[in-house]
Design a protein around this motif. Structure first.
Motif, PDB file in Angstrom:
ATOM      1  N   LEU A 118      38.247  80.548 -48.884  1.00  0.00           N
ATOM      2  CA  LEU A 118      39.495  80.848 -49.585  1.00  0.00           C
ATOM      3  C   LEU A 118      39.567  80.177 -50.958  1.00  0.00           C
ATOM      4  O   LEU A 118      38.919  79.166 -51.209  1.00  0.00           O
ATOM      5  N   PHE A 119      40.386  80.769 -51.811  1.00  0.00           N
ATOM      6  CA  PHE A 119      40.839  80.097 -53.017  1.00  0.00           C
ATOM      7  C   PHE A 119      42.072  79.281 -52.635  1.00  0.00           C
ATOM      8  O   PHE A 119      42.976  79.789 -51.964  1.00  0.00           O
ATOM      9  N   ILE A 120      42.108  78.028 -53.057  1.00  0.00           N
ATOM     10  CA  ILE A 120      43.254  77.168 -52.777  1.00  0.00           C
ATOM     11  C   ILE A 120      43.680  76.554 -54.104  1.00  0.00           C
ATOM     12  O   ILE A 120      42.891  75.857 -54.752  1.00  0.00           O
ATOM     13  N   GLU A 121      44.924  76.835 -54.506  1.00  0.00           N
ATOM     14  CA  GLU A 121      45.403  76.334 -55.785  1.00  0.00           C
ATOM     15  C   GLU A 121      46.782  75.720 -55.642  1.00  0.00           C
ATOM     16  O   GLU A 121      47.538  76.063 -54.728  1.00  0.00           O
ATOM     17  N   ALA A 122      47.094  74.797 -56.543  1.00  0.00           N
ATOM     18  CA  ALA A 122      48.416  74.169 -56.557  1.00  0.00           C
ATOM     19  C   ALA A 122      49.438  75.142 -57.128  1.00  0.00           C
ATOM     20  O   ALA A 122      49.189  75.790 -58.143  1.00  0.00           O
ATOM     21  N   ILE A 123      50.576  75.265 -56.451  1.00  0.00           N
ATOM     22  CA  ILE A 123      51.694  76.060 -56.966  1.00  0.00           C
ATOM     23  C   ILE A 123      52.519  75.216 -57.928  1.00  0.00           C
ATOM     24  O   ILE A 123      52.952  75.683 -58.987  1.00  0.00           O
ATOM     25  N   VAL A 124      52.755  73.975 -57.540  1.00  0.00           N
ATOM     26  CA  VAL A 124      53.438  72.994 -58.383  1.00  0.00           C
ATOM     27  C   VAL A 124      52.532  71.769 -58.447  1.00  0.00           C
ATOM     28  O   VAL A 124      51.497  71.706 -57.787  1.00  0.00           O
TER      29      VAL A 124
END
Length: 229
Positions: free
Chosen positions: A93-99
């Motif tokens: 998966l791609f995992i990124e910060a939303i905030v």
């Protein structure tokens, strides 16, 4: 608040004693990610266990046509990653910060040594794995069989359990989903076009099932699972 106090709030670590938390504190490294920064991509995957100390992160896939599909949004206390055959289903998966988010990391060798001394930690890990499997099964069935309106409400009900906040007296028939979410992000969550989602949201609002504001969704109390409130 220091790192040990944050760790004590993690759902996965509730069973740990104060002494255990001190040991875990010594084993983890904390990295701060700004919004839209990648914590992981399929190409950069490494065997580590991650805890969300602060913030929110998005887990998603991208199909060959470049279309995104969001699988989950995790907040404080949630865990993801993979270590030595223990997988939370996030390898590809791609995992990124939303905030802006603070993420604690522990590598395989340190985690294995910790488990030898703290076997009860594995019981909590198995509980998290079980909950994730139940959720993914429910999500897959809903996306496969549900109409768009049903898929959207399924996602909103889950988000209300994670981020729902009771509104003030003026709007006390609704819960506010306390995380900003755009029509495009909802489309990523349900696997539909933004235009179709916008039309479905308008129809749900007309039926007073939801209310919408700028990047904010309110869901009527009748459609929130009160067991979680």
């Amino acid at each position: 608040m220091d790192k040990i106090q944050y760790l004590s709030q993690f759902n996965l670590l509730h069973a740990l004693s104060a002494e255990d938390l001190i040991v875990m504190d010594e084993l983890t490294l904390i990295t701060t990610y700004l919004p839209k920064m990648f914590i992981q991509t399929p190409e950069s995957f490494q065997e580590k266990l991650y805890f969300v100390k602060k913030g929110k992160v998005r887990l998603y896939r991208i199909n060959p046509e470049g279309k995104q599909f969001t699988l989950d949004i995790l907040s404080e206390g949630n865990v993801f990653g993979e270590l030595n055959g223990i997988s939370l289903g996030t390898r590809d998966l791609f995992i990124e910060a939303i905030v802006e988010s603070d993420i604690c990391m522990i590598d395989q060798k340190r985690f294995e040594n910790f488990l030898v001394e703290h076997p009860h930690f594995m019981l909590n890990m198995l509980k998290v794995l079980s909950q994730r499997l139940v959720y993914m099964s429910s999500l897959a069935q809903n996306l496969a069989l549900g109409r768009l309106h049903e898929r959207i409400m399924h996602i909103f009900q889950r988000l209300s359990r994670q981020f729902g906040v009771k509104c003030d007296q003026r709007d006390n028939d609704y819960y506010r989903i306390d995380t900003p979410i755009s029509h495009q992000e909802i489309a990523h969550l349900v696997g539909a076009s933004r235009e179709a989602v916008t039309l479905a949201l308008q129809e749900l609002a007309e039926a007073k099932v939801i209310k919408t504001d700028f990047r904010t969704i309110y869901i009527h109390c009748e459609h929130v699972d009160m067991e979680y409130k």
